[in-house]
Each structure stands twice: as structure tokens, then as C-alpha cells.
Enzyme design. Structure first.
Site, PDB file in Angstrom:
ATOM      1  N   CYS A 110      56.784 -53.497  12.491  1.00 21.42           N
ATOM      2  CA  CYS A 110      57.226 -54.108  11.225  1.00 21.42           C
ATOM      3  C   CYS A 110      56.134 -54.329  10.179  1.00 21.42           C
ATOM      4  CB  CYS A 110      57.918 -55.428  11.537  1.00 21.42           C
ATOM      5  SG  CYS A 110      59.421 -55.177  12.495  1.00 21.42           S
TER       6      CYS A 110
ATOM      7  N   LYS B 201      63.808 -60.125   3.495  1.00 22.56           N
ATOM      8  CA  LYS B 201      63.186 -59.707   4.761  1.00 22.56           C
ATOM      9  C   LYS B 201      61.811 -59.065   4.491  1.00 22.56           C
ATOM     10  CE  LYS B 201      62.276 -58.142   8.790  1.00 22.56           C
ATOM     11  NZ  LYS B 201      61.888 -58.975   9.903  1.00 22.56           N
TER      12      LYS B 201
END
Ligand SMILES: NC(=O)c1ccc[n+]([C@@H]2O[C@H](COP(=O)([O-])OP(=O)(O)OC[C@H]3O[C@@H](n4cnc5c(N)ncnc54)[C@H](O)[C@@H]3O)[C@@H](O)[C@H]2O)c1
Length: 418
Positions: A258, A204
Site C-alpha cells: 500500500c 483512503k
């Protein structure tokens, strides 16, 4: 199954709705009473296509309910943790995650599955499994199960991507992976890949770091294009005709919850310095300052004293079509210019508290700076807008104005051709 979703934000609320609409009984838990009240009243506190219809439908069927009471989580067979994992003073702040794990520990029953969807530094899921063991005297892999299932959706397309994206699942134990895979199969039509928890965490973080470094390279190309008199967007489009080249889009900066923090999460537990990833962050973090310099240059060309200038910033969200202002480069840009100019006005049709109408905000202003690529900004009538301005300056931080409008002093990131 009876599923508890902890953290009902941009990721948790859509996830809770998806599990509820696939037939599970979902209890959504959040520490913010105002979030819980809104959700129970059928109102979404985040902007996302289709979210309110979907929310109301699962509420009406009695499949989802939100709560702030830990007691209500008792009896859950799966816990899905979607709390924020921000940076604090440049370091990962895992306090929200730890608090959520402690909440789970209070009500954890044998056989339950705990999934961390939040993005976390490598090694965190294993550590959280150990923390749960210590708090409950139960054993992961035997009495309960822990897996990391990072979320890869893009705001604005969440309900499609939740179903069709492929997923990475990393169990602390093999059984945890299996149980998590079965659970996500309730609605996931994409492929599901199984690996270890730490690999899943790293995957990720690598994905977002790849994008951040790629954007930094695009931004560096944009800065070079100014020196060579080139339109970087044309150059990138041409370079991307090469079958193995995929340069991303330069702009005023990289925001959101993010991309600006995930590279730091990736580096957080490393034993040495890694230069490339940090350098990319520095380049992206410097872009609002570059746009501020373009603005000052334009004011100078127009003989407008910055200290008397009124500046309009179009867009506060970090990304077009959303209301999310977290780490938005627009805010950083405003911070830089606020003390240099007389007044900064903001307009964002998605964000509360900004000016109501475009006409009102541009009246008497000296420059407009585009900071977000909202669809509403793509076809503005610049001839009309010019009539309201005191000085016609337009700075495009998002390459939405392809052809400089006539009568404006126009500058844009990577527009070395102008
Ligand atoms: N937003 C995205 O596009 C995106 C995409 C992929 C992954 N992620 C990751 O998903 C995670 C969640 O991100 P988000 O954007 O949904 O965050 P968010 O801030 O929108 O939502 C987090 C929610 O958790 C709640 N919360 C905090 N501590 C809690 C606790 N102990 N118990 C229960 N609720 C608690 C907060 O009140 C908030 O409502 C982050 O790790 C993020 O990096 C986000």
C-alpha cells in the site's frame, strides 16, 4: 445474503471469512487455483493471527467455499472486489480490477450490489460503474448498485480492525451507499461514514499519503541527526511529547502493497505535478541506499574489503510479524549490495526459502543488517551471535537494538549519537 468475494489475498480472504462467520453464504473467487485449493483445504496462504481457526470454522459450517469458476458466482446478491491494484512502470495497473469487473458483468443480476474494496485512483469507481453498465446494459442506481468501501486494516490485526475500525463508504448512487452500509453492519462495530465514491477513494489515498509523507519527514530528520550527532529516536520521542506533534518512525524504507504505491495512485489522474508527495516518495525510496552506505562505512572501519564480505540480512518482510515481502526495502537493500559484496545471506522466520537457523546464517559472516522489526529480533543475544561472526559489524535499519552491543562496530539509521 449470498456474497461473492473476488480476490482472496491479504484483504479478500479475511473479509470473506468475516462475512461467512456473520451468517452470510460466501463464495470466494480467485484466479489462482493454488490459492483456491489451499483455502478449501482449510489452509491459509497468508500469515495472519487466528486466520486458520476462523477459516476452518466457516468451512465446517458450509458458509464459505472458494472457486475459480465464474459460473459459481451466479445468484450473488453482493460482489466484493478485493484484487490487487499495483503500479506498473510507475503507473496504476488497474487490469486486475477491470478483469474482476468483467467477471462480475458475466453473472450480474438485477438488484445486486458491487463493492470495490481495492484501493484505486480517484474517479475509478465511477468509471467501473460505467463499464458495468456498458457490459450489461443495466443501469447503476436502478438495476444494480456500486460503491467504494476502502479497506483500512493493518496486517497482523486484521480480524480486530475489520470489526472495530470506522469505515468510509462512497456509493455511486445514494442507494448503493445505503445497501453497502447495511451489508457491513453485519460485523462492523465502528462508525460508518457515508460520502461520494470519489471522496471515499481520495480519503483512503490521503490517509496513506499522510503516513508516507510523515515517514519521509522522519527519515529526513534521521539523516539530519547523523550530521548533528543526535539520536533521532530520542529526539522524536521528545518532540512527540508536544500535544500536537506526531512524528512517525524512520527506517530502512517503506514497503508493503500500500504505502509505496498509494501516493502515486493519488497523483495518477491529477492534471499537474505535485512536488511534496513525490519528494516524500523519493526520500523513502532512497533509504535502502543510505543503509548500504552505513554498511560500506562499517566495513571500511573494520578493514574488510566489501568484495570479500559475507553479509547477513535479518528480515525480508516489509514489516515485523508478517511474511509479506511486497515492495520490501530489505529486497531493495539486497539489490543494491548484491554486486558490491561477496555473498548475501538472508534469514526471516516468517518467509519461506531463507536460512533455517540463525546460527547457520551468521556463521563466518562479516556483518549483520537488520531490515525488519520482527519480534524475534528484538531480544537476540548479541554476545552469543558474535562468537559465530568473522567480523562483528551490526547495522540496525529498524532501531531495534537500543544499546549498541559490546565488541561490535554498530551503526543505525538516525543514530548520529554513535
Ligand atoms: N494488504 C493490505 O494491508 C491492504 C490494506 C488496505 C487496502 N489494501 C488494498 O486492497 C487491495 C487488495 O490487496 P491485497 O493485499 O489483499 O492483495 P493480494 O495480492 O494479497 O490479493 C489479491 C488477490 O486477488 C486475486 N486476483 C487478481 N485478479 C483477480 C481477478 N480478476 N479475479 C479474482 N481474483 C483476482 C489474486 O490472485 C490475489 O489472490 C489492494 O487494492 C490494496 O491496495 C490492502
Amino acid at each position: 445474503m449470498r456474497i461473492a468475494v473476488l480476490g482472496l489475498g491479504y484483504i479478500g480472504l479475511p473479509t470473506a471469512i468475516m462475512f461467512a462467520s456473520s451468517g452470510h453464504d460466501v463464495i470466494g473467487y480467485d484466479i489462482k487455483p493454488e490459492v483456491v485449493d489451499k483455502i478449501n483445504a482449510g489452509t491459509s496462504h497468508i500469515i495472519e493471527p487466528e486466520i486458520e481457526e476462523r477459516l476452518r470454522s466457516v468451512l465446517a459450517k458450509g458458509k464459505l467455499r472458494a472457486t475459480t469458476r465464474v459460473e459459481d458466482l451466479r445468484g450473488s446478491e453482493a460482489f466484493i472486489i478485493c484484487v490487487q491494484t499495483p503500479l506498473k512502470d510507475g503507473k496504476p495497473d488497474l487490469s486486475y480490477l477491470e478483469r474482476a469487473i468483467r467477471t462480475v458483468a458475466e453473472v450480474l443480476e438485477e438488484g445486486a450490489l458491487v463493492i470495490i474494496e481495492s484501493t484505486v485512483p480517484p474517479g475509478t469507481t465511477e468509471k467501473m460503474a460505467r463499464l458495468l453498465e456498458n457490459l450489461t446494459n443495466l443501469k447503476e442506481g436502478k438495476d444494480f448498485y456500486v460503491a467504494h468501501a476502502p479497506e483500512r486494516v493493518m496486517p497482523g490485526r486484521i480480524f480486530k480492525e475489520l470489526v472495530y475500525n470506522s469505515r468510509i463508504i462512497g456509493g455511486v448512487s445514494e442507494k448503493a451507499s445505503k445497501l453497502a452500509e447495511n451489508l457491513y453492519r453485519s460485523f462492523v462495530k465502528g462508525e460508518i461514514f457515508i460520502t461520494t465514491a470519489t471522496t471515499a477513494e481520495m480519503v483512503k489515498l490521503m490517509e496513506n499519503t499522510f503516513r508516507d509523507v510523515n515517514i519521509a519527514l522522519a527519515n529526513e530528520f534521521a539523516l539530519l541527526a547523523h550530521q548533528y550527532g543526535v539520536n533521532v529516536f530520542e529526539a522524536i520521542e521528545l518532540a512527540n511529547t508536544h500535544p500536537r506533534v506526531n512524528i512517525h518512525v524512520p527506517g530502512i524504507g517503506v514497503g508493503g502493497h500500500c504505502l509505496p504505491k498509494d501516493p502515486y495512485l493519488l497523483l495518477a489522474n491529477a492534471k499537474e505535478e505535485f512536488g511534496l508527495i513525490r519528494m516524500a516518495r523519493r526520500i523513502n525510496e532512497s533509504m535502502p541506499k543510505f543503509v548500504a552506505d552505513l554498511l560500506l562505512e562499517a566495513l571500511n572501519e573494520a578493514n574488510v574489503e566489501p568484495s570479500s564480505a559475507i553479509i547477513v540480512v535479518l528480515g525480508l518482510a516489509y514489516k515485523g510479524g508478517t511474511d509479506d515481502v511486497r515492495n520490501s526495502p530489505a529486497l531493495k537493500f539486497i539489490e543494491i549490495i548484491r554486486n558490491l559484496v561477496s555473498e548475501v545471506r538472508t534469514y526471516d522466520p516468517y518467509v519461506d526459502g531463507t536460512h533455517k537457523s540463525l546460527e547457520e546464517v551468521v556463521k563466518g559472516a562479516d556483518a549483520i543488517v537488520i531490515a525488519t522489526d520482527h519480534p524475534e529480533f528484538k531480544n537476540l543475544n548479541w554476545d552469543e551471535i558474535k562468537k559465530f561472526l568473522r567480523t562483528p559489524i551490526l547495522i540496525d535499519g529498524r532501531n531495534i537494538v537500543r544499546k549498541p552491543p559490546s565488541g561490535f562496530i554498530f551503526k543505525g539509521i538516525g543514530r548520529g549519537d554513535i
